[in-house]
Design a protein around this motif. Structure first.
Motif, PDB file in Angstrom:
ATOM      1  N   UNK A   1      34.869  37.859  42.618  1.00 41.70           N
ATOM      2  CA  UNK A   1      34.438  38.508  41.434  1.00 41.70           C
ATOM      3  C   UNK A   1      34.929  39.973  41.729  1.00 41.70           C
ATOM      4  N   UNK A   2      35.650  40.360  40.310  1.00 38.54           N
ATOM      5  CA  UNK A   2      36.049  41.901  40.437  1.00 38.54           C
ATOM      6  C   UNK A   2      35.006  42.446  39.402  1.00 38.54           C
ATOM      7  N   UNK A   3      34.292  43.754  39.635  1.00 35.31           N
ATOM      8  CA  UNK A   3      33.479  44.166  38.832  1.00 35.31           C
ATOM      9  C   UNK A   3      33.628  45.824  38.521  1.00 35.31           C
ATOM     10  N   UNK A   4      33.770  45.801  36.803  1.00 32.55           N
ATOM     11  CA  UNK A   4      33.777  47.355  36.263  1.00 32.55           C
ATOM     12  C   UNK A   4      32.377  47.469  35.876  1.00 32.55           C
ATOM     13  N   UNK A   5      31.793  48.512  36.283  1.00 32.54           N
ATOM     14  CA  UNK A   5      30.278  48.827  35.493  1.00 32.54           C
ATOM     15  C   UNK A   5      30.317  50.362  35.562  1.00 32.54           C
TER      16      UNK A   5
ATOM     17  N   UNK B   1      42.523  41.781  50.472  1.00 30.20           N
ATOM     18  CA  UNK B   1      42.540  40.277  50.021  1.00 30.20           C
ATOM     19  C   UNK B   1      41.290  39.917  49.766  1.00 30.20           C
ATOM     20  N   UNK B   2      41.252  39.355  48.315  1.00 30.47           N
ATOM     21  CA  UNK B   2      40.013  38.823  47.945  1.00 30.47           C
ATOM     22  C   UNK B   2      39.426  37.589  48.401  1.00 30.47           C
TER      23      UNK B   2
ATOM     24  N   UNK C   1      44.345  43.320  40.230  1.00 35.62           N
ATOM     25  CA  UNK C   1      44.861  42.581  41.110  1.00 35.62           C
ATOM     26  C   UNK C   1      46.386  42.515  41.205  1.00 35.62           C
ATOM     27  N   UNK C   2      46.764  42.467  42.468  1.00 38.93           N
ATOM     28  CA  UNK C   2      48.460  42.204  42.725  1.00 38.93           C
ATOM     29  C   UNK C   2      48.824  40.728  42.275  1.00 38.93           C
ATOM     30  N   UNK C   3      49.938  40.455  42.196  1.00 38.69           N
ATOM     31  CA  UNK C   3      50.273  38.997  42.438  1.00 38.69           C
ATOM     32  C   UNK C   3      49.959  38.086  43.153  1.00 38.69           C
ATOM     33  N   UNK C   4      49.845  38.585  44.593  1.00 40.54           N
ATOM     34  CA  UNK C   4      49.429  37.908  45.778  1.00 40.54           C
ATOM     35  C   UNK C   4      48.021  38.234  46.106  1.00 40.54           C
ATOM     36  N   UNK C   5      47.207  38.213  44.985  1.00 35.55           N
ATOM     37  CA  UNK C   5      45.733  38.266  45.131  1.00 35.55           C
ATOM     38  C   UNK C   5      45.093  39.280  45.980  1.00 35.55           C
ATOM     39  N   UNK C   6      45.659  40.468  46.077  1.00 42.51           N
ATOM     40  CA  UNK C   6      45.140  41.584  46.617  1.00 42.51           C
ATOM     41  C   UNK C   6      44.769  42.579  45.781  1.00 42.51           C
ATOM     42  N   UNK C   7      43.680  43.195  46.040  1.00 37.01           N
ATOM     43  CA  UNK C   7      42.967  44.441  45.184  1.00 37.01           C
ATOM     44  C   UNK C   7      44.129  45.754  45.076  1.00 37.01           C
TER      45      UNK C   7
END
Length: 350
Positions: free
Chosen positions: A194-198, A227-228, A244-250
């Motif tokens: 989960x990525x969160x913007x609050x 890496x998530x 997120x990047x295409x290789x699933x990194x933040x």
């Protein structure tokens, strides 16, 4: 002769702060908006409940850390006797201050914001207007909603896809309590990253991550290139976009604010749309304004599934309403149903 309709009475504001300087700044800022009126000031929250009963404010603007009674204790007392929208203002935050403020949010306060900026601040006009808009909107909020909804019935969840590799969550006013409620219902390691913007005042990102970790899940401020992992929660860092990047990194960015927000929910969801398309999901929770709506639309256009929190469980329905209005939401769900929807999305490889 037809008389014009009576004008809407100004929103009544009670200011509670132990600093005379900050009280004066808040008073001047509120008085600059004809739609608002200061009906009283307190230098302590000790007699807050009595003052609210006597002055009948529509909104309380209150400090977090005060002598005798802090923001958390004052919020609990007020919500138990005379529920009234509360906007917390905070200047200096250490870890203990952040904990007090976030517990006050859990108890029913709407938002934590910076106090109005000094004249030397380059962004003074925008920040002042944002503060005034929040105070005006707070009068129509529902502070008793959203903090605890575990017992609400679960509406039918029509999951369109079998799994999601990553889910982005956007929240503003009322969001910390909603996020906490959702996380407490999720099984350990049993959900996608989960990525969160609050939206919060400056200085609260680390404190929010520590506070949400009380749910029992790994929660941290996201780092560039990280890496998530499934079952982990990554909070946007201070004054930076997260995606997120295409290789699933933040991905962390200092690109300009989107709609005056950095971090921005729209930036994050748009990043997920570009990186993962149909393999990403998005959730728009309670909050004022429309951040996240355009990003949700972009993600849905790429095949991703979007959920908006329902009005009944939202403290402020602005952001979910905007998401629904632009046609981005596949589902409109209660907090409890949103937690189940997230669980149903497990199985995708990050």
């Amino acid at each position: 002769m037809t008389l014009p309709p009576p004008s809407t009475p100004p929103t009544r504001v009670l200011i509670v702060h132990d600093s005379p300087t900050v009280r004066a700044s808040l008073r001047r800022t509120v008085a600059s908006d004809p739609r608002l009126r200061v009906v009283g000031e307190l230098d302590s929250a000790l007699h807050l409940v009595e003052a609210v009963g006597r002055l009948a404010p529509d909104v309380v603007v209150m400090d977090v850390v005060m002598p005798e009674v802090d923001g958390y204790q004052a919020t609990r007392a007020l919500m138990a006797s005379r529920p009234t929208p509360i906007v917390l203002v905070s200047q200096v935050v250490d870890p203990s201050d952040a904990s007090v403020a976030l517990e006050a949010i859990r108890a029913g306060a709407l938002a934590i914001v910076d106090p109005p900026p000094p004249p030397s601040d380059a962004a003074r006009s925008f920040r002042r207007d944002s503060f005034l808009s929040l105070v005006r909107s707070a009068a129509n909020a529902h502070p008793s909603r959203g903090a605890t909804s575990h017992d609400a019935p679960v509406s039918r969840v029509r999951t369109l896809r079998r799994s999601a590799r990553v889910i982005g969550i956007v929240a503003s006013a009322g969001g910390p309590a909603a996020l906490s409620s959702v996380l407490e219902q999720l099984p350990r390691r049993g959900f996608p990253p989960l990525l969160v913007v609050q939206h919060l005042a400056k200085g609260f990102s680390d404190g929010l991550a520590r506070w949400l970790a009380g749910s029992g899940h790994p929660v941290s401020v996201g780092g560039a290139g990280e890496r998530v992992e499934p079952g982990h929660v990554y909070v946007a860092p201070e004054d930076r976009h997260i995606g997120l990047t295409a290789d699933a990194r933040i991905a962390i960015s200092d690109e300009p604010p989107v709609g005056f927000f950095r971090p921005s929910g729209t930036w994050m969801l748009s990043s997920l749309a570009r990186a993962l398309g149909p393999d990403a999901g998005g959730v728009v929770l309670t909050g004022m304004g429309d951040d996240g709506a355009a990003g949700a639309r972009a993600l849905r256009d790429r095949g991703g599934e979007i959920v908006a929190q329902d009005e009944a469980s939202s403290v402020v329905f602005g952001m979910p309403r905007a998401t629904i209005a632009c046609g981005a939401a596949n589902e409109v769900l209660s907090l409890r149903a949103i937690a189940q929807w997230i669980v149903d999305k497990r199985g995708g490889e990050p």
